[in-house]
Design a protein around this motif. Structure first.
Motif, PDB file in Angstrom:
ATOM      1  N   PHE A  40       0.809  -1.234   0.000  1.00 34.23           N
ATOM      2  CA  PHE A  40       0.000   0.000   0.000  1.00 34.23           C
ATOM      3  C   PHE A  40       0.840   1.282   0.000  1.00 34.23           C
ATOM      4  N   HIS A  41       1.751   1.400   0.959  1.00 36.51           N
ATOM      5  CA  HIS A  41       2.484   2.666   1.113  1.00 36.51           C
ATOM      6  C   HIS A  41       3.661   2.750   0.141  1.00 36.51           C
ATOM      7  N   ASN A  42       3.332   2.684  -1.139  1.00 42.46           N
ATOM      8  CA  ASN A  42       4.378   2.673  -2.168  1.00 42.46           C
ATOM      9  C   ASN A  42       4.301   3.967  -3.001  1.00 42.46           C
ATOM     10  N   LYS A  44       2.987   4.520  -5.825  1.00 45.58           N
ATOM     11  CA  LYS A  44       1.678   4.792  -6.434  1.00 45.58           C
ATOM     12  C   LYS A  44       0.760   5.510  -5.435  1.00 45.58           C
ATOM     13  N   HIS A  45       0.888   5.143  -4.161  1.00 47.29           N
ATOM     14  CA  HIS A  45       0.098   5.842  -3.130  1.00 47.29           C
ATOM     15  C   HIS A  45       0.548   7.308  -3.084  1.00 47.29           C
ATOM     16  N   CYS A  46       1.858   7.524  -3.122  1.00 48.24           N
ATOM     17  CA  CYS A  46       2.390   8.899  -3.146  1.00 48.24           C
ATOM     18  C   CYS A  46       1.800   9.651  -4.331  1.00 48.24           C
ATOM     19  N   CYS A  80       6.088  13.747  -0.504  1.00 43.79           N
ATOM     20  CA  CYS A  80       7.058  13.172   0.439  1.00 43.79           C
ATOM     21  C   CYS A  80       6.420  12.457   1.632  1.00 43.79           C
ATOM     22  N   HIS A  81       5.088  12.490   1.761  1.00 43.41           N
ATOM     23  CA  HIS A  81       4.475  12.210   3.059  1.00 43.41           C
ATOM     24  C   HIS A  81       4.647  10.784   3.600  1.00 43.41           C
ATOM     25  N   ASP A  82       4.974   9.802   2.744  1.00 41.60           N
ATOM     26  CA  ASP A  82       5.166   8.428   3.255  1.00 41.60           C
ATOM     27  C   ASP A  82       6.524   7.856   2.836  1.00 41.60           C
ATOM     28  N   LEU A  83       7.504   8.709   2.615  1.00 34.77           N
ATOM     29  CA  LEU A  83       8.823   8.246   2.155  1.00 34.77           C
ATOM     30  C   LEU A  83       9.398   7.167   3.072  1.00 34.77           C
ATOM     31  N   SER A 190      -6.420  14.335   1.304  1.00 38.30           N
ATOM     32  CA  SER A 190      -5.769  13.703   0.144  1.00 38.30           C
ATOM     33  C   SER A 190      -5.239  12.322   0.517  1.00 38.30           C
ATOM     34  N   ASP A 191      -4.683  12.224   1.725  1.00 44.09           N
ATOM     35  CA  ASP A 191      -4.044  10.981   2.165  1.00 44.09           C
ATOM     36  C   ASP A 191      -5.028   9.811   2.279  1.00 44.09           C
ATOM     37  N   ILE A 192      -6.257  10.121   2.681  1.00 46.32           N
ATOM     38  CA  ILE A 192      -7.201   9.015   2.922  1.00 46.32           C
ATOM     39  C   ILE A 192      -8.371   9.066   1.941  1.00 46.32           C
TER      40      ILE A 192
HETATM   41 ZN   LIG Z   1      -0.242   8.080   3.029  1.00 43.49          ZN
END
Ligand SMILES: [Zn+2]
Ligand SMILES: Nc1nc2c(ncn2[C@@H]2O[C@H](COP(=O)(O)O)[C@@H](O)[C@H]2O)c(=O)[nH]1
Length: 337
Positions: A40-42, A44-46, A80-83, A190-192
């Motif tokens: 998930f936190h890849n 594509k999510h970014c 950058c939010h889930d780097l 945006s994140d969810i």
């Molecule tokens: Zn996220």
């Protein structure tokens, strides 16, 4: 990566902050490299989160309401939010006493890390998209990005939403504190926001999220750590995961944002309500199937006690019948399609 580059160009950041195209490309390439290949936190999510932020900026005409430096902060924070997300959430980091939890004293270890990695990338001249801004501007950008990325820690959800609700009746775009809260709300939305996308896009994202959740809870069980309840494959199903999340997290957040920007209602609230109906129906179908199965099992048991044990051939037939049942989730899905 090219599409992300287009977003920076389209929002006029290239000209306004004198960002050289090759530096932007290098920055985005470093970002791409520092997202992990996890369900998930890849990257594509970014991309999806950044695209949603970009869409919200245009839909709400934020360019006419806020400085372009704030928009630059929001778009870059989304990127950058889930780097370097590892696929294990903060609860795991803390319980497993990981290096990140130790480094950040259990305070939003992941979000602090995502932010630190972002500034590691920006420390290199060749990937520093802010290398031509003034010292004062850089200071403001850094403060803003830190604030936005740290706001994505879901344990701060109520704190941030309540702050937004309290300023909403007298929201003022000229007030710096108000703008800061709005920026945090926009990155959170945006994140969810997967459920605001068409169902054929949103549902596979949920499968990816559950894959990551189930993986974490499996590891927690193996390592004897507290098992995160909403990640436990023995307790959580696709619809049960979404109905609560949509009712208690997504809709209350999205509705407040739409109070400020009524034009968003149709874009982000309508599809989320539709998703809630979809998963509510799926949940009911699953429940019915569970009840039917329990009833057949009870009937079989009472038959056994009155007639006596079945012959091996009979029990083989029963097992065969059970095995030929489609799994509950896919049946529920088919009922709805
Ligand atoms: Zn996220
Ligand atoms: N049950 C669901 N949980 C969701 C969904 N989308 C997001 N989330 C949760 O929120 C955080 C978001 O923060 P992130 O920065 O880690 O991406 C995420 O980890 C999930 O826990 C959803 O559709 N359903």
């Amino acid at each position: 990566m090219v599409l992300l580059q287009v977003m920076y160009t389209d929002l006029d950041f290239i000209a306004a902050f004198n960002i050289e195209p090759e530096v932007l490309q290098q920055f985005l390439f470093e970002v791409y490299r520092r997202y992990n290949n996890i369900p998930f936190h890849n990257f594509k999510h970014c991309f999806c989160v950044t695209q949603m932020m970009y869409g919200l900026i245009w839909l709400t005409d934020l360019k006419s309401k806020m400085d372009s430096i704030d928009l630059l902060i929001m778009l870059t924070s989304a990127v950058c939010h889930d780097l370097d997300h590892t696929g294990y959430n903060n609860a795991y980091q803390i319980n497993a006493r990981t290096e990140l939890a130790l480094r950040y004293n259990d305070i939003s270890p992941l979000e602090n890390h995502h932010c630190a990695v972002a500034f590691e990338i920006l420390e290199k001249t060749e990937s520093n998209i802010f290398r031509n801004v003034s010292m004062d501007q850089y200071k403001r950008i850094r403060e803003g990005i830190i604030k936005c990325i740290l706001a994505t820690d879901m344990t701060r959800h109520n704190e941030i939403l309540n702050k937004f609700k309290s300023i909403l009746p007298a929201f003022d775009f000229n007030n710096r504190d108000h703008r800061d809260v709005l920026m945090m709300i926009l990155i959170k939305v945006s994140d969810i926001s997967n459920e605001a996308r068409p169902m054929e896009v949103a549902e596979p994202w949920l499968d990816c999220l559950l894959q990551e959740f189930y993986n974490q809870s499996d590891v927690e069980k193996l390592e004897g750590l507290p098992v995160t309840p909403f990640m436990d494959r023995d307790k959580v199903t696709k619809p049960s995961s979404q109905t609560g999340f949509i009712r208690f997290v997504l809709l209350p957040l999205f509705i407040e944002l739409a109070n400020l920007f009524p034009c968003l209602e149709h874009h982000i609230i309508d599809p989320v309500r539709k998703a809630l109906d979809y998963y509510t129906e799926m949940e009911k179908a699953l429940e019915r199937e569970k009840q039917n199965r329990a009833q057949s099992e009870n009937a079989a048991k009472s038959k056994e006690t009155t007639v006596g044990p079945q012959s091996p051939a009979d029990s083989h037939t029963d097992a065969g019948h059970e095995a030929s049942q489609p799994d509950a989730q896919s049946t529920a899905g088919q009922c709805l399609s």
